[in-house]
Scaffold this active site. Structure first.
Site, mmCIF file in Angstrom:
data_model
loop_
_atom_site.group_PDB
_atom_site.id
_atom_site.type_symbol
_atom_site.label_atom_id
_atom_site.label_comp_id
_atom_site.label_asym_id
_atom_site.label_seq_id
_atom_site.Cartn_x
_atom_site.Cartn_y
_atom_site.Cartn_z
ATOM 1 N N SER A 162 -9.441 7.338 23.762
ATOM 2 C CA SER A 162 -8.011 7.271 23.493
ATOM 3 C C SER A 162 -7.557 8.587 22.847
ATOM 4 O O SER A 162 -7.713 9.651 23.446
ATOM 5 C CB SER A 162 -7.706 6.055 22.610
ATOM 6 O OG SER A 162 -6.333 5.795 22.567
ATOM 7 N N ASP A 263 -3.905 -0.474 31.577
ATOM 8 C CA ASP A 263 -3.662 0.496 30.515
ATOM 9 C C ASP A 263 -2.604 1.487 30.955
ATOM 10 O O ASP A 263 -2.752 2.165 31.983
ATOM 11 C CB ASP A 263 -4.980 1.226 30.200
ATOM 12 C CG ASP A 263 -4.866 2.192 29.029
ATOM 13 O OD1 ASP A 263 -3.783 2.287 28.421
ATOM 14 O OD2 ASP A 263 -5.869 2.856 28.727
ATOM 15 N N HIS A 293 -6.482 -1.417 27.362
ATOM 16 C CA HIS A 293 -6.827 -0.206 26.627
ATOM 17 C C HIS A 293 -7.787 -0.504 25.475
ATOM 18 O O HIS A 293 -7.621 -1.480 24.748
ATOM 19 C CB HIS A 293 -5.545 0.422 26.071
ATOM 20 C CG HIS A 293 -5.763 1.707 25.353
ATOM 21 N ND1 HIS A 293 -5.953 2.897 26.007
ATOM 22 C CD2 HIS A 293 -5.824 1.993 24.024
ATOM 23 C CE1 HIS A 293 -6.114 3.870 25.123
ATOM 24 N NE2 HIS A 293 -6.044 3.342 23.912
#
Length: 318
Positions: A162, A263, A293
């Site tokens: 991320s 996501d 995610h």
């Protein structure tokens, strides 16, 4: 996509937990709701590792790192992964599953050293380039201390998830410019563009299956990017802040990109993969099916284990 499930269906172990979000808006979801989603899906893995917490020199305050080394001595230097957790540049730490369980799992699987970095978080006067500078400094420290760490200096990778994937890519780009390109980059569901690219028709269809609570990226992504960049407009952000803005990606290290099926950030990972391929970079892209995610935080889920297997396989390559 490697899966026995039809496209755009959630992992069976996730479906029940995700259903509890069906009537909640993004503003009504609490941290406890997400903690419940991430409660372990199976027993933790056991690895014979030596785990060492240290503080290393940084461009600002000293940088906390956690070093994971196989307990069995090796007669040869090991590969190394400099690992960066996510958290939107404003949260996260060395204890979160995405940091601790990932580092443990990769070190054990790959017979590798993993150095997890607690870079500075944005807020209270901290913004880019502070976390970026910390990551670059940590990578240089590992390279400079490779012999003491039992690490092969020619096989030091950088990776993250991320926001950590963003920082890993930005560090790889800067290190390339310094003539010290990392061995490879491992980017897990990364945020690589200041403005989120439009989703493909397939991704747009997948996103319609997400509960509204997971629409947090659309209203809140701008807020965390503002915390990361400060007063810098996204249009003039440095490529080191958002590597998808780089005009030249040639010479970027061989790269592994792992996107989550459900996501919003998948459009960024997919576009960056295309940009790398256009620049002639060796890139492997994988879609982790059935998950939203942040699936490395889902301890015990077979999808997370499969990702750790793939990451370890890349580190085992000579």
């Amino acid at each position: 996509m490697t899966t026995t499930r039809p496209p755009h269906t959630f992992h069976p172990q996730l479906a029940d937990r995700l259903s509890k979000f069906s009537d909640q808006s993004a503003d009504s979801v609490t941290a406890r709701d997400f903690e419940a989603l991430a409660e372990p899906y199976g027993p933790g893995e056991e690895w014979e590792l030596v785990i060492d917490d240290r503080e290393i020199p940084g461009p600002g305050p000293r940088i906390p790192v956690r070093i994971y080394s196989p307990a069995v001595p090796a007669s040869f230097p090991r590969p190394c992964l400099v690992w960066l957790h996510g958290g939107g540049w404003i949260s996260g730490d060395l204890d979160m599953p995405e940091a601790h369980e990932t580092a443990r799992g990769v070190a054990g699987r790959a017979d590798a050293v993993v150095v997890s970095v607690d870079y500075r978080l944005c807020g209270k006067g901290v913004r880019f380039p502070a976390p970026h500078d910390d990551v670059v400094a940590a990578y240089r420290w590992v390279r400079d201390n490779a012999a003491d760490l039992g690490v092969d200096p020619a096989r030091i990778a950088v990776g993250g998830a991320s926001a950590g994937g963003n920082l890993a890519a930005g560090a790889a780009l800067r290190l390339r410019d310094e003539g010290k390109t990392p061995w490879q980059a491992l980017l897990l569901y990364p945020a690589l563009h200041a403005l989120l690219p439009d989703p493909s028709d397939e991704l747009a269809t997948a996103l319609t299956q997400l509960p509204a609570a997971f629409g947090l990226f659309t209203p809140h992504l701008g807020q965390v990017i503002a915390a990361y960049l400060g007063d810098t407009p996204v249009e003039s952000a440095s490529p080191y802040a958002f590597p998808g803005l780089a005009k030249d990606l040639s010479g970027f290290p061989p790269t592994y990109v792992d996107n989550d099926e459900f996501d919003h950030l998948r459009s960024s990972g997919e576009l960056f993969t295309d940009q790398l391929r256009t620049a002639g970079v060796d890139v492997e892209q994988v879609l982790s099916a059935g998950v939203p995610h942040g699936h490395l935080n889902l301890v015990g889920l077979d999808t997370a284990h499969a990702t750790l297997d793939r990451m370890a396989a890349r580190l085992r390559k000579r």
